[in-house]
Design an enzyme around this catalytic site. Structure first.
Site, short mmCIF file in Angstrom:
data_model
loop_
_atom_site.label_atom_id
_atom_site.label_comp_id
_atom_site.label_asym_id
_atom_site.label_seq_id
_atom_site.Cartn_x
_atom_site.Cartn_y
_atom_site.Cartn_z
N SER A 124 79.97 41.97 32.55
CA SER A 124 81.12 42.77 33.01
C SER A 124 81.30 44.00 32.13
CB SER A 124 82.40 41.94 32.95
OG SER A 124 82.34 40.90 33.88
N SER A 159 91.54 39.27 41.32
CA SER A 159 90.15 39.76 41.31
C SER A 159 90.03 40.99 40.43
CB SER A 159 89.69 40.09 42.72
OG SER A 159 88.50 40.87 42.65
N ASP A 201 83.76 32.25 36.68
CA ASP A 201 82.30 32.18 36.77
C ASP A 201 81.72 30.92 36.14
OD1 ASP A 201 82.15 34.55 38.13
OD2 ASP A 201 81.86 35.76 36.34
N GLN A 256 87.40 42.67 40.12
CA GLN A 256 86.57 43.67 40.79
C GLN A 256 87.41 44.58 41.68
OE1 GLN A 256 83.30 41.52 42.60
NE2 GLN A 256 82.31 41.22 40.62
N LYS A 261 81.32 33.60 46.11
CA LYS A 261 80.51 34.17 45.03
C LYS A 261 79.07 34.33 45.52
CE LYS A 261 83.89 34.60 42.22
NZ LYS A 261 84.34 35.94 41.84
N ARG A 298 78.89 39.10 51.31
CA ARG A 298 80.14 38.93 50.55
C ARG A 298 81.23 39.90 51.03
NH1 ARG A 298 78.62 38.53 44.40
NH2 ARG A 298 80.80 37.89 44.29
C1 S3P Z 1 83.66 40.32 37.60
C2 S3P Z 1 84.75 39.73 38.18
C3 S3P Z 1 84.72 38.42 38.85
C4 S3P Z 1 83.47 37.65 38.49
C5 S3P Z 1 82.24 38.48 38.52
C6 S3P Z 1 82.36 39.65 37.56
C7 S3P Z 1 83.82 41.64 36.99
O1 S3P Z 1 84.77 38.61 40.24
O2 S3P Z 1 83.33 36.54 39.36
O3 S3P Z 1 81.10 37.72 38.17
O4 S3P Z 1 82.94 42.07 36.21
O5 S3P Z 1 84.82 42.30 37.26
P1 S3P Z 1 86.18 38.75 41.03
O6 S3P Z 1 86.93 39.76 40.30
O7 S3P Z 1 85.88 39.21 42.41
O8 S3P Z 1 86.76 37.38 40.99
#
Ligand code: S3P
Length: 438
Positions: free
Chosen positions: A24, A170, A318, A172, A345, A122
């Site tokens: 990340s 989330s 994760d 992301q 996922k 996804r």
């Molecule tokens: C991540 C956020 C997570 C995680 C992914 C990496 C990130 O997803 O599962 O492996 O780097 O922001 P979500 O935010 O969709 O849960």
């Protein structure tokens, strides 16, 4: 060509291991350094296929990145971008696709983003919707998946302030909105049902953004120039988790994971394993920029089943595949609910793990939003298992195979491990797992 692991049961895990850089943080370091004023040196960056997709995307819009043989990357930040000549391919990387949607929308770079079969299934409407509400033009396929098409728009700053409540926790989606907000003058406030990882907020602040964190709410005021900032990427706790669980369940193990990122929005796995009676000590705590780092020592200890409380779901999102392996070896039942996100996922992680653990003699009950696992004796299945093209499933099942009493497990399609942890089998071999890559 499909790759496989052959894992022999038995052995113990010993020694000091340094797992690769946090995925990340690596993605974000590349993105923010690319748009900052000046050059940023990134040390310890993860060189996995997912992160290399983000690197290629930055280069496709004209960012100059120098890679050194010592593993560092020097990113020459720029404010002048070119339009990519072709659609950008992001492989298996959900983080690249969701965060770059916000970046390219904010920079007003028209582009098409696409990915592999797994990424193309996804949900992407979850980022397109808020970006469209902000006034950007972001399209998905009719069923809300990739490819994502970002179209240019003439008028900037069509809205005043933007407030958004995330329907699911989330990082992301949150990050995509925050990154898109950087380029306007508006104030954007996002809140989430429970706290997800906050690397974007912390790193943007280190790069000089006007960003405030208030519990589950984050506010950013765009328009401030980001200034180059050197980054030391900590080891990835999500990769360390395979060693932490393996050492906890394999008798005789005593292992130390060095310089692991211990951000409180990522350390759910440590809390949950401790609740299960794991023997984990945190040593040599220090701070690297805004991120906490420490060594994690783990010794074998008999585990017990727990009921996972909902606030840990996002904090260990994760780590559930490998936590399910811990639960399979624990005394009693482990219960997880409120975790439907796991079905979205790289694979449906509830179903895929339930199926594999059943084949390994463990009693499980699946629920729409979770699973019950009754600990027992893991047995080598009569057939080869399959990664479902999900890196964390491949690594979790390798650990499960080591914990069986006798036999060899063949695990197919493990090339997916490249996406987050390319030297997984080498480090596991070094620690004491009998694992071969074929
Ligand atoms: C991540 C956020 C997570 C995680 C992914 C990496 C990130 O997803 O599962 O492996 O780097 O922001 P979500 O935010 O969709 O849960």
């Amino acid at each position: 060509m499909s790759h496989k692991y052959i894992i022999e049961s038995g052995g113990t895990l010993q020694g000091e291991i340094t797992v690769p850089g946090d995925k990340s943080i690596s993605h974000r370091a590349l993105m923010f350094a690319s748009i900052a004023k000046g050059n940023s040196l990134i040390n310890g960056i993860l060189r996995s296929s997912d992160v290399l997709c983000t690197l290629a995307a930055m280069r496709a819009i004209g960012v100059h990145v120098e890679e050194s043989t010592d593993g560092t990357m020097l990113v020459h930040g720029t404010q002048e971008f070119r339009q990519p000549r072709e659609p950008i391919y992001l492989g298996n990387s959900g983080t690249s696709m969701r965060l770059l949607s916000g970046l390219f929308a904010g920079l007003n770079i028209p582009v098409e983003l696409h990915g592999d079969d797994s990424l193309s299934k996804r949900p992407m409407k979850r980022v397109a919707d808020p970006l469209c509400s902000m006034g950007f033009i972001v399209k998905t396929s009719p069923d809300g998946t990739a490819p994502i098409i970002i179209e240019s728009r003439d008028q900037q700053d069509t809205i005043e302030d933007f407030n958004y409540s995330l329907p699911v926790a989330s990082a992301q989606i949150k990050s995509s909105i925050l990154i898109a907000s950087l380029f306007s003058k508006i104030r954007t406030t996002i809140d989430e049902p429970s706290k997800s990882r906050n690397h974007t907020e912390l790193m943007l602040r280190d790069f000089g953004a006007d960003i405030r964190i208030n519990g589950k709410e984050v506010t950013i005021v765009g328009g401030r120039e980001l200034i180059a900032h050197d980054i030391q990427v900590p080891s990835d706790i999500s990769s360390a988790a395979f060693f932490i669980v393996a050492a906890s369940i394999i008798p005789g193990s005593d292992i130390t994971l060095k310089r692991v990122g211990l951000n409180p929005t990522r350390d759910g796995i440590i809390h949950l394993l401790k609740q299960m009676n794991a023997d984990i000590t945190i040593e040599n705590r220090l701070q690297s920029g805004s991120e906490a780092i420490a060594d994690i020592r783990v010794r074998h200890s008999p585990l017990k089943g727990i009921t996972i409380s909902p606030e840990y779901v996002a904090l260990a999102i994760d780590e559930f595949p490998i936590l399910f392996v811990a639960a399979a070896c624990a005394k009693g039942k482990t219960k997880l609910r409120n975790a439907e996100e796991l079905r979205k996922k790289e694979s449906d992680r509830i179903h895929v793990m339930a199926e594999a653990l059943e084949k390994m003699n463990i009693k499980v009950t699946e629920y729409d939003d979770g699973i019950d696992i009754t600990g027992g004796k893991l047995k080598t299945p009569n057939e080869a298992l399959y990664s479902h093209d999900d890196h964390r499933i491949a690594m979790s099942l390798s650990v499960a195979a080591m914990a069986t009493q006798t036999g060899n497990l063949t695990l197919n399609n493990v090339e997916t491990v490249e996406s987050s942890f390319p030297n997984f089998h080498l480090l596991m071999q070094q620690a004491g797992m009998n694992i071969t890559l074929k």
